[in-house]
Design a protein around this motif. Structure first.
Motif, mmCIF file in Angstrom:
data_model
loop_
_atom_site.group_PDB
_atom_site.id
_atom_site.type_symbol
_atom_site.label_atom_id
_atom_site.label_comp_id
_atom_site.label_asym_id
_atom_site.label_seq_id
_atom_site.Cartn_x
_atom_site.Cartn_y
_atom_site.Cartn_z
ATOM 1 N N MET A 1 0.856 -1.190 0.000
ATOM 2 C CA MET A 1 0.000 0.000 0.000
ATOM 3 C C MET A 1 0.885 1.231 0.000
ATOM 4 N N GLY A 2 0.478 2.225 -0.790
ATOM 5 C CA GLY A 2 1.159 3.519 -0.795
ATOM 6 C C GLY A 2 2.663 3.438 -0.924
ATOM 7 N N GLY A 3 3.139 2.462 -1.731
ATOM 8 C CA GLY A 3 4.582 2.387 -1.937
ATOM 9 C C GLY A 3 5.336 1.610 -0.878
ATOM 10 N N VAL A 4 4.603 1.082 0.109
ATOM 11 C CA VAL A 4 5.260 0.296 1.161
ATOM 12 C C VAL A 4 4.816 -1.157 1.040
ATOM 13 N N LYS A 5 5.786 -2.061 1.065
ATOM 14 C CA LYS A 5 5.466 -3.489 1.039
ATOM 15 C C LYS A 5 5.604 -4.031 2.458
ATOM 16 N N ARG A 6 4.529 -4.666 2.925
ATOM 17 C CA ARG A 6 4.516 -5.211 4.280
ATOM 18 C C ARG A 6 4.424 -6.722 4.185
ATOM 19 N N GLY B 1 11.949 1.236 -0.800
ATOM 20 C CA GLY B 1 13.122 1.928 -1.334
ATOM 21 C C GLY B 1 13.987 2.434 -0.188
ATOM 22 N N GLN B 2 14.657 3.522 -0.408
ATOM 23 C CA GLN B 2 15.546 4.069 0.598
ATOM 24 C C GLN B 2 14.721 4.766 1.696
ATOM 25 N N LEU B 3 14.766 4.241 2.915
ATOM 26 C CA LEU B 3 13.960 4.799 4.010
ATOM 27 C C LEU B 3 14.284 6.271 4.251
ATOM 28 N N ALA B 4 15.550 6.636 4.066
ATOM 29 C CA ALA B 4 15.964 7.999 4.386
ATOM 30 C C ALA B 4 15.456 9.019 3.379
ATOM 31 N N HIS B 5 15.041 8.558 2.198
ATOM 32 C CA HIS B 5 14.707 9.513 1.137
ATOM 33 C C HIS B 5 13.265 9.432 0.666
ATOM 34 N N ARG C 1 6.501 8.504 4.285
ATOM 35 C CA ARG C 1 7.121 8.528 5.614
ATOM 36 C C ARG C 1 6.051 8.421 6.701
ATOM 37 N N GLN C 2 4.970 9.188 6.557
ATOM 38 C CA GLN C 2 3.903 9.114 7.560
ATOM 39 C C GLN C 2 3.273 7.727 7.584
#
Lengths: 308, 308, 308, 308
Positions: free
Chosen positions: D30-35, D62-66, D72-73
């Motif tokens: 979801m929203g670019g995050v794979k869980r 991807g890169q957590l820092a960027h 991020r939220q």
């Protein structure tokens, strides 16, 4: 002269004019270093001075961070000697670096602990001869209540119960009364740390009563409270010009207390170069404590241990 | 009241009772932030106040490090607006972070520069639309004379000659007269940096005269000199009790000068939590300056730039 | 063996089997330190080795951070001697610490500059005898393009034009081919810094051509590129088992190049304790350079200068 | 494929081709995050995978820092949700930041703890309504054996006995098998920390067995071992070209083991910008954990707490 904050027994004694019953003071000077030994012998003297009974060794030598190599070596030996006399002959030692590592002037304890030769975990793997020479030393910097949510004394009590060291050495940044004390005076005491001492002003006590083992306190003044500077300036003026019948009158006391409250309450006075001074004093104390704890190791072997 | 060190035009004006010819002061308050604009219009007023002619914007709002999110956003917009009005419309900008990165209270300039959106080297590689939105910004923290052997002004002059920016923004930690100014007041001036300003007290001037381009100075008080605290405490007492006919008499002046010399000369007063405050104020100034320099970039794009 | 990144002339020479025309190599061992002098004499040899013509001194001695006190003193003297021979007899020296202070392995140059005895600003205030002993030294850590928006070479050119030093010493973290080189080898060369060298891989050259004065380069390998490790492992296997007719075949070269690209491109290999190693190596280089620059100052006087 | 070091359950599962009995894997995007949720259900599966039985939540993006502000939220909410489900409903929580604060890649745990909203010491002084909203949280970074002389597990056991929290959350830097995992993957597990995990490779276990309370482990890969990179490169080549009958043969295994020993043993692979990445990932984890521990506090109130 009450109300001025200082953690130095020497300044408390100095503030009382004339000799105090139950306090023994002796001074010795060598190689540019002045060594003062104060023994507070009676409960009454302790109460008057606001410091617990016990022995206080003070070493002074101009700016600790800038003394020459010879004076520096002498200081290291004098620190080691003072601490060694107070330590039990045998048994593991727990070194505790008090204070907040994120507050420059309060980070002295943490920085000293970083320089300690820690050996407790090595003892079993060392060859026989080496084992005899090394004392078991462990070291922690428990942090401050505001950052951990745990009282420093509570954390230390937990550690002492589990590790059962023969003694604790607690290193802390101190507050002084006179600004020329900053980074020029080392105090070593067998009394532990009093509640409310230190730069951060938020410590429970670390004493034989609370920890169950002897606690040796090692500290160097890093700040003077801004309120102390302001009160001192005013008190001198009152003294000299008879304002309010001098600084000891109740009216003067009220006025001086006002200055100490309010915005100055949280302010500290430090030399501009305090960041560098803390590191330099930490190097000095670190070397002194390493020599106190491992006296039969020569410098070369110490070096090898610290870097392998 | 001469002899008290302050880098804030606002405090100089405040020290002169009554209105000064050739100085225009206006104040505006909104959303918890007080904005004061001081214009020193004449050479005579400049001499009396010990500050150069020009415009000084001061923003105040309790503790800058602890204000709520809304006030913070307002502050960032007010910083950006004040700086933008002083900047030339076009051309590259050189951001200079003054001070010593190894001295906590003097490191503000360095910390702000670390937060700058630097773009000068990107401009050629960007797509057309983006190019129009981004201003060329470069940023240096030249260090202090004692560490580099090179005057800051000399280094900046060399850079300005080579890079030929349209203007310089110089960020610096300031000294104030009142301790409640520390980390509560932002000063933005189109006058450049005066010789002898700042916490480190060792700067040559960075002004349009010396650099050949406009210099905008941005600063926040980080210290009060300990001698200021002591002198102020004594002056209040003299005032109130008529000692030495009050603090303006020559005898009082001599006494106050003595306090400022000696051991207090090098001492500064800071809040105990100065390490944390510097970082927080640097965040605030950094965001304000980034918004001033790249006003048409929204927050999201700024974020992407800063992290890729 | 092309395609493996290394900044060490010694490794380039080692990769070419057999003797190379136009390259002179001599080796000397003393007190646990191996000193190799490589002179690349001809343009052809320079092209073959991918290193400019000039003299390269390499000092090796196990882990630099952990060598004993005697070996350490020897290293300091050997660094000083190698640099001194390359320096002009007289004139001010500009020390430049290259690299990014916020990237542990790339911060070596910055850390060394922090340890330099900077004297250029003191020369006028010193008594006559002292003046003769001290060389004028200034020192900067210009930062990297990504953080300043200004090419390092551009900034150095500006400084050199203004300060007009007799020579520049540039200190940098290097990349090596073999991981056992990390923090074990010091390279001192009179060739300046090549474009594209270093850990950060983003430098324009700093050479006599670009700066107009001699540039001495001092560096220590701090990383190996991860792609180098992977390529090397594969190349050994190809060699031993004849895969793709060994690593020199075009097919093998294509395969090895693929490994070097992609995700490994930005990855570096360092010892786990790199943070501590950088500081220790910086101490060593700093002492060596201070001795090279101020040979007639003994240790005691140096100490006094650095701490007052 | 044995012998490659990884702390990620996901990589262990991935290394076993085909489905494993006793392991349940489900994925959601979801929203670019794979869980990914992995449950190791049987002792046999645990043995095969070399990971203890329990639940592992993995978040990738991807890169957590960027990642952008929205992603991020989302990540922060997903971290909070995963942790909250594993936590007991009520009771104080002890947050433990593992690793060595002086080793950049190993300092993640320490950095996260520095960002925690610590409340245990505030609870008694808060007004009634606030008390209900805040959970008691305390936080320590106990340091590593080599610096303290005390096993981390020993120190934690002492603290848990004294403080009696309802659960422990242990944050640690992890080692991965694939270099693209570095700073891109978050693992949250209800299994505690295994002996020998982590970048420092020197930990005793922190598990419900050793501490007596539930231990939730939160980690992000910060390094790949250099030996892993080398072995992987060789194994691919063996696979493709049939060297030694492929990487699974005993002869290949011997060869691969040789590579992993020797000089590469202590070397780690990190991105060049690891210093910055650690801080950025610590911000992310800190916010996620604060939300997990104090879900009914909104952002504004959290901010006020953290800065007063």
């Amino acid at each position: 002269m009450r109300g001025f904050r200082t953690d130095l027994a020497m300044e408390r004694v100095g503030q009382e004019n004339g000799r105090l019953d139950g306090v023994d003071v002796s001074t010795h000077e060598m190689g540019g270093v002045k060594r003062t030994r104060i023994v507070i012998e009676t409960a009454r003297a302790a109460r008057l001075l606001g410091r617990p009974r016990g022995e206080y060794i003070t070493l002074e030598c101009g700016q600790l961070a800038h003394c020459g190599p010879d004076t520096r070596q002498l200081l290291i030996r004098l620190i080691a000697q003072a601490v060694r006399v107070m330590l039990p002959r045998e048994g593991e030692i727990l070194l505790v670096g008090l204070g907040n590592r994120n507050v420059t002037a309060d980070a002295l304890g943490t920085r000293v602990v970083e320089r300690a030769l820690v050996t407790r975990h090595l003892k079993e793997t060392l060859a026989g001869e080496m084992q005899g020479k090394l004392r078991g030393v462990c070291a922690v910097a428990p942090g401050v209540l505001g950052l951990t949510g745990i009282e420093t004394a509570e954390m230390c009590r937990g550690l002492v119960e589990r590790i059962r060291p023969a003694a604790v050495i607690a290193v802390d940044a101190l507050a002084a009364f006179e600004s020329q004390r900053i980074c020029t005076t080392i105090q070593i005491a067998d009394t532990g740390i009093e509640p409310g001492s230190g730069v951060g002003n938020h410590r429970l006590g670390l004493t034989e009563d609370t920890l169950g083992v002897k606690v040796i306190a090692v500290g160097v003044p890093m700040v003077v409270y801004a309120s102390t500077i302001a009160r001192d300036a005013m008190a001198r003026l009152m003294e000299e010009y008879g304002v309010l019948d001098g600084p000891s009158s109740p009216a003067a006391d009220r006025l001086l207390s006002q200055v100490a409250e309010g915005v100055l309450g949280n302010m500290v006075v430090t030399p501009r170069e305090i960041d560098e001074l803390v590191l330099s004093v930490a190097d000095l104390l670190g070397e002194g404590l390493n020599l106190a704890l491992h006296p039969s190791l020569d410098a070369e072997i110490l070096h090898t241990f610290l870097h392998s």
